[in-house]
Design a protein around this motif. Sequence first.
Motif, PDB file in Angstrom:
ATOM      1  N   VAL A  49      45.447  32.209  24.309  1.00 24.59           N
ATOM      2  CA  VAL A  49      46.848  32.580  24.212  1.00 24.59           C
ATOM      3  C   VAL A  49      47.423  32.424  25.605  1.00 24.59           C
ATOM      4  O   VAL A  49      46.905  32.963  26.572  1.00 24.59           O
ATOM      5  CB  VAL A  49      47.007  34.038  23.717  1.00 24.59           C
ATOM      6  N   ASP A  50      48.500  31.632  25.701  1.00 28.71           N
ATOM      7  CA  ASP A  50      48.988  31.238  27.005  1.00 28.71           C
ATOM      8  C   ASP A  50      50.416  31.730  27.206  1.00 28.71           C
ATOM      9  O   ASP A  50      51.361  31.093  26.792  1.00 28.71           O
ATOM     10  CB  ASP A  50      48.898  29.705  27.100  1.00 28.71           C
ATOM     11  N   SER A  51      50.512  32.903  27.794  1.00 27.06           N
ATOM     12  CA  SER A  51      51.811  33.463  28.149  1.00 27.06           C
ATOM     13  C   SER A  51      52.804  33.473  26.978  1.00 27.06           C
ATOM     14  O   SER A  51      53.775  32.734  26.956  1.00 27.06           O
ATOM     15  CB  SER A  51      52.396  32.679  29.322  1.00 27.06           C
ATOM     16  N   ILE A  52      52.532  34.333  26.049  1.00 30.13           N
ATOM     17  CA  ILE A  52      53.389  34.460  24.878  1.00 30.13           C
ATOM     18  C   ILE A  52      54.304  35.666  25.021  1.00 30.13           C
ATOM     19  O   ILE A  52      53.871  36.710  25.509  1.00 30.13           O
ATOM     20  CB  ILE A  52      52.514  34.611  23.612  1.00 30.13           C
ATOM     21  N   PHE A  63      59.892  47.573  18.353  1.00 29.97           N
ATOM     22  CA  PHE A  63      58.665  48.184  17.838  1.00 29.97           C
ATOM     23  C   PHE A  63      57.428  47.487  18.421  1.00 29.97           C
ATOM     24  O   PHE A  63      56.491  48.130  18.870  1.00 29.97           O
ATOM     25  CB  PHE A  63      58.659  48.097  16.314  1.00 29.97           C
ATOM     26  N   ILE A  64      57.440  46.167  18.387  1.00 28.03           N
ATOM     27  CA  ILE A  64      56.346  45.423  19.015  1.00 28.03           C
ATOM     28  C   ILE A  64      56.923  44.652  20.190  1.00 28.03           C
ATOM     29  O   ILE A  64      57.913  43.934  20.036  1.00 28.03           O
ATOM     30  CB  ILE A  64      55.697  44.421  18.024  1.00 28.03           C
ATOM     31  N   GLU A  65      56.334  44.856  21.351  1.00 28.88           N
ATOM     32  CA  GLU A  65      56.804  44.130  22.527  1.00 28.88           C
ATOM     33  C   GLU A  65      55.649  43.359  23.143  1.00 28.88           C
ATOM     34  O   GLU A  65      54.639  43.942  23.513  1.00 28.88           O
ATOM     35  CB  GLU A  65      57.344  45.105  23.580  1.00 28.88           C
ATOM     36  N   VAL A  66      55.840  42.069  23.227  1.00 32.67           N
ATOM     37  CA  VAL A  66      54.804  41.218  23.812  1.00 32.67           C
ATOM     38  C   VAL A  66      55.470  40.436  24.925  1.00 32.67           C
ATOM     39  O   VAL A  66      56.441  39.726  24.692  1.00 32.67           O
ATOM     40  CB  VAL A  66      54.223  40.254  22.751  1.00 32.67           C
ATOM     41  N   ASP A  67      54.976  40.623  26.144  1.00 29.91           N
ATOM     42  CA  ASP A  67      55.650  40.031  27.284  1.00 29.91           C
ATOM     43  C   ASP A  67      54.660  39.276  28.171  1.00 29.91           C
ATOM     44  O   ASP A  67      53.855  39.883  28.862  1.00 29.91           O
ATOM     45  CB  ASP A  67      56.352  41.149  28.074  1.00 29.91           C
ATOM     46  N   GLY A  68      54.719  37.969  28.086  1.00 33.16           N
ATOM     47  CA  GLY A  68      53.855  37.130  28.937  1.00 33.16           C
ATOM     48  C   GLY A  68      52.378  37.381  28.736  1.00 33.16           C
ATOM     49  O   GLY A  68      51.598  37.330  29.683  1.00 33.16           O
ATOM     50  N   VAL A  69      51.994  37.675  27.495  1.00 34.81           N
ATOM     51  CA  VAL A  69      50.591  38.009  27.243  1.00 34.81           C
ATOM     52  C   VAL A  69      49.704  36.762  27.221  1.00 34.81           C
ATOM     53  O   VAL A  69      50.071  35.741  26.662  1.00 34.81           O
ATOM     54  CB  VAL A  69      50.465  38.789  25.914  1.00 34.81           C
ATOM     55  N   GLU A  70      48.568  36.877  27.871  1.00 33.66           N
ATOM     56  CA  GLU A  70      47.612  35.773  27.885  1.00 33.66           C
ATOM     57  C   GLU A  70      46.238  36.271  27.497  1.00 33.66           C
ATOM     58  O   GLU A  70      45.916  37.434  27.675  1.00 33.66           O
ATOM     59  CB  GLU A  70      47.429  35.170  29.273  1.00 33.66           C
ATOM     60  N   LYS A  71      45.453  35.346  27.001  1.00 34.22           N
ATOM     61  CA  LYS A  71      44.048  35.664  26.776  1.00 34.22           C
ATOM     62  C   LYS A  71      43.232  34.456  27.177  1.00 34.22           C
ATOM     63  O   LYS A  71      43.404  33.371  26.621  1.00 34.22           O
ATOM     64  CB  LYS A  71      43.804  36.000  25.297  1.00 34.22           C
ATOM     65  N   LEU A 124      40.987  43.266  21.082  1.00 38.14           N
ATOM     66  CA  LEU A 124      40.762  42.538  22.326  1.00 38.14           C
ATOM     67  C   LEU A 124      41.703  43.028  23.418  1.00 38.14           C
ATOM     68  O   LEU A 124      42.838  43.425  23.152  1.00 38.14           O
ATOM     69  CB  LEU A 124      40.983  41.035  22.119  1.00 38.14           C
ATOM     70  N   THR A 125      41.217  42.994  24.636  1.00 35.81           N
ATOM     71  CA  THR A 125      42.032  43.365  25.787  1.00 35.81           C
ATOM     72  C   THR A 125      42.673  42.093  26.333  1.00 35.81           C
ATOM     73  O   THR A 125      41.974  41.120  26.587  1.00 35.81           O
ATOM     74  CB  THR A 125      41.132  43.951  26.889  1.00 35.81           C
ATOM     75  N   PRO A 126      44.010  42.076  26.518  1.00 42.12           N
ATOM     76  CA  PRO A 126      44.649  40.874  27.063  1.00 42.12           C
ATOM     77  C   PRO A 126      44.180  40.612  28.485  1.00 42.12           C
ATOM     78  O   PRO A 126      43.836  41.541  29.207  1.00 42.12           O
ATOM     79  CB  PRO A 126      46.142  41.229  27.057  1.00 42.12           C
ATOM     80  N   SER A 127      44.167  39.338  28.879  1.00 47.59           N
ATOM     81  CA  SER A 127      43.806  39.015  30.255  1.00 47.59           C
ATOM     82  C   SER A 127      44.995  39.183  31.179  1.00 47.59           C
ATOM     83  O   SER A 127      44.844  39.292  32.388  1.00 47.59           O
ATOM     84  CB  SER A 127      43.322  37.567  30.371  1.00 47.59           C
ATOM     85  N   GLY A 128      46.190  39.171  30.612  1.00 48.39           N
ATOM     86  CA  GLY A 128      47.368  39.346  31.434  1.00 48.39           C
ATOM     87  C   GLY A 128      48.586  39.625  30.579  1.00 48.39           C
ATOM     88  O   GLY A 128      48.561  39.426  29.370  1.00 48.39           O
ATOM     89  N   GLY A 129      49.662  40.085  31.211  1.00 49.28           N
ATOM     90  CA  GLY A 129      50.889  40.352  30.486  1.00 49.28           C
ATOM     91  C   GLY A 129      50.963  41.777  29.991  1.00 49.28           C
ATOM     92  O   GLY A 129      50.056  42.581  30.229  1.00 49.28           O
ATOM     93  N   ARG A 130      52.067  42.084  29.298  1.00 49.17           N
ATOM     94  CA  ARG A 130      52.288  43.451  28.861  1.00 49.17           C
ATOM     95  C   ARG A 130      52.463  43.455  27.352  1.00 49.17           C
ATOM     96  O   ARG A 130      53.112  42.585  26.776  1.00 49.17           O
ATOM     97  CB  ARG A 130      53.556  43.986  29.532  1.00 49.17           C
ATOM     98  N   LEU A 131      51.862  44.465  26.713  1.00 45.75           N
ATOM     99  CA  LEU A 131      51.860  44.513  25.260  1.00 45.75           C
ATOM    100  C   LEU A 131      52.034  45.958  24.820  1.00 45.75           C
ATOM    101  O   LEU A 131      51.320  46.837  25.299  1.00 45.75           O
ATOM    102  CB  LEU A 131      50.490  43.974  24.814  1.00 45.75           C
ATOM    103  N   ARG A 132      52.987  46.205  23.932  1.00 47.33           N
ATOM    104  CA  ARG A 132      53.169  47.568  23.419  1.00 47.33           C
ATOM    105  C   ARG A 132      53.417  47.510  21.916  1.00 47.33           C
ATOM    106  O   ARG A 132      54.173  46.668  21.435  1.00 47.33           O
ATOM    107  CB  ARG A 132      54.374  48.259  24.066  1.00 47.33           C
ATOM    108  N   VAL A 133      52.778  48.411  21.191  1.00 48.07           N
ATOM    109  CA  VAL A 133      53.055  48.559  19.767  1.00 48.07           C
ATOM    110  C   VAL A 133      53.403  50.023  19.547  1.00 48.07           C
ATOM    111  O   VAL A 133      52.606  50.899  19.874  1.00 48.07           O
ATOM    112  CB  VAL A 133      51.843  48.168  18.902  1.00 48.07           C
TER     113      VAL A 133
END
Lengths: 319, 273, 266
Positions: A31-34, A2-10, A65-74
């Motif tokens: 947030v450092d690559s979570i 349902f929630i996918e957070v892949d290498g997300v950074e801010k 907020l928009t992530p600076s990197g990585g992939r995020l899906r809800v």
Amino acid sequence: MFIEVDGVEKVFDVRRKTGFLKRERRQVRAVDSISFTVARGEMVGYIGPNGAGKSTTIKMLTGILTPSGGRLRVAGIDPSRERTRLAHRIGVVFGQRTTLWWDLPLIDSYRLMHRMYRIPDDRYRENLDRCVELLELGGLLEVPVRQLSLGQRMRGDIAAALLHDPEVLYLDEPTIGLDVISKAKVREFLRELNGERGTTVLLTTHDLQDIEQLCSRVMVIDHGRMVYDGALAGLHEAGGSERILVVDLERELPPIEVGSAARVVKVEGPRQWLAFPAGESAAGLVARVAAEYPLVDLSVREPDIEAVIARMYAEKATA
Amino acid sequence: MAEATRLGEGLRAYRLIAGMWIRSTMTYRTSFALTVVGNLLITGMDFAAILLMFSQVDSLGGWTLPEVALLYGLSATAFGFADLLLGSMDVLGGRIRDGSFDTLLVRPAPVLAQVGADQFALRRLGRITQGVLVLGYALVAVDVEWTAAKVLLVPVMVVCGAVIFGSLFVAGAAFQFVAQDAAEVQNAFTYGGGTLLQYPPTVFGTDLVRGVTYVLPLAFVNWVPAAYVLGRPYPLDLPEWAAFAPPLVAGGFCVLAGLAWRAGLRAYRSTGS
Amino acid sequence: MGSGRLYAAVAAGGFRRYATYRAATAAGVFTNTVFGIILVYTYLALWDERPHLGGYDQTQAVTYAWLGQALYSTLAIQGGGAEKDLMARIRTGEIAVDLYRPADLQLWWLASDLGRAVFQMLGRGVIPFTFGALFFSMALPQDITTWVAFLVAVALAMIVSFGIRYLAALMMFWLMDDRGVTQTMMILGIFCSGMTLPLNAFPDPFGDIVQSLPWAAQLQMPANVLMGEVSPWHAYAFQAGWAVVLLAAGRLLQSAATRRVVVQGG
């Protein structure tokens, strides 16, 4: 998932004054690559010290907020790109910031939600009735929000976030500043929401009891990095944390002996402090003490979350 | 098509939120009545100042009282509508600072509409009322040979002026994404612009008139079209058709304000502060 | 002299509090400058038409306009100084705490407001005034004595300004809502201080009336001292007279108000 957070950074650009006109620019990785996933119907506690990146994560998950990197899906949606579409499927409660209308009766805020989210009339009725019943808002609907107590307002806010049947509920410090009874009511409601309706719940908190009573899974973030993701018991093990059983005896006695189950850390007159592993139930220990000693009263003190995390680090460093 | 639905959604959200603010205000009725009157008096003081000046002179910069009143009425009414609809956008900076702006971003409605409707205050009808009163007086008192074009130009000026001032409010709000404490900068442009246009262009230095014609073309709110209506020479020898440019200018203002808003919101969402 | 130090500390606190809002100060400077430019041009047009209106010549009118912008926030001409905080404290009932402080309520707030006023004169006043002096011809004195005399008049103006706003704020003990008071204060302040037009340029007999009211002590008197239009001692007497009347009235109202608080039990 349902929630996918892949290498997300801010990464934030922070400008700091270093002199009268001089400014220093510095990049801060909030947030450092979570990476993590949450399945539908899970109830997850998200904890960490202030400034660790909790709020930033929640803000990215809700599309603020928009992530600076990585992939995020809800729910398959990219939050920052389709913020308004996602808004219909999520509920958010900001603990210290009410979204209710200060001067108007509570019900007016709900009517606004009804129309703003275009909730079908029957769904709205049903959800409102349910929330009113479970959160005990019955007598409060016609009361102006400014007259509600903190606990009442928090319950009102939680109801407001649920009227549109969100699939996931984010709660930021939902029990902060509440009295014991209000805390209990809120927790009871969340348990029921998650259990009966299968709503996914992600909550940040400073109160370890919130986690203990609600969440089978905890994620710990510190300095923008995920430092633990697993069961609460495991966290206690990882942090080697202990709870304290405070025992009031009828009279002064030598230190209580219960073998390896606990050790006495302090004695003061008839009162004794027993430390035992936080991951274990207190029931066995209590039963044993009660059977062997003349008890007057007892209470359990929870380890505090910062201490647990701090100890976890200390152990990591020595390991 | 998508833009049209967004606009519809925005207007709907605006109506809903503004409605809530009106209800909130109405819980304190006496105070509301007081503030409407107060708003009328405070905003009307600008005209009182003009009347004071005309108690000492017969013309200002070569313009008579009814002519100046026409400028004033147009500027104040146009500004009044913009102020009523978007005048509370200067609270955005405060909302960003205390974090309550985030709660708007998790709602299924365009943020601009939510911010625009924030703190919606009917007391601002006071400003419109005094503007309309002065405008009414001016239209009766000015010595003009009314033609169809001149008659049509009056409502066009009010509407386009409102759009131009509204765009300034939006652009000012966008600036607050960058500088949260600097809400007053936008006052210099909105209130300052409104005040500037209450006086004839002949009063001001040529550089200033050039600035508000070519750089920030506020002159098209009333100076240029009103000069046409009154049969006076245009400021800066603009061509005849310039009097009919307000819709064009207003459209341009709208687009630029929209872009500024988007840029501001994007900056906020990438920095969070 | 312990209490003197106390009030000095309070004033310093007021100064520092406003000094922290750097961006807001910069924005205010910008706004005052823009409004100054607009106002100056309208005055120039007016004095073009009536060269010696109110006894000022054109450069004096320009000087007056910039002085108005420079002192606008210093003298909180439309409100917005310490009285705003005081009103809030009365409304929330926190004022009860202030009453138990081992300090005089009126002096405490006066000190705090003076601290604010001094900051705003330096932070928000100097730049617009300098801008005006650089780009427009102004009637400024060449001798240091007149400047010093002017600063004394400004200091007295600050006290009169506080006296008016303190009275207004104390009304909150009897009223539920501050808006009526705030708005009345705003209208009277802008109009009777001569923010729109110098009071001496008002038509008679209106001009004579406004020039005898306390608001005339705020902007008109320092301006006239600066431009040598009035003898400093005459100005000081007028300002000090109003300051004493207003502060005494404030004391009276304050004691009535505190009795009320005590009776109500907070």
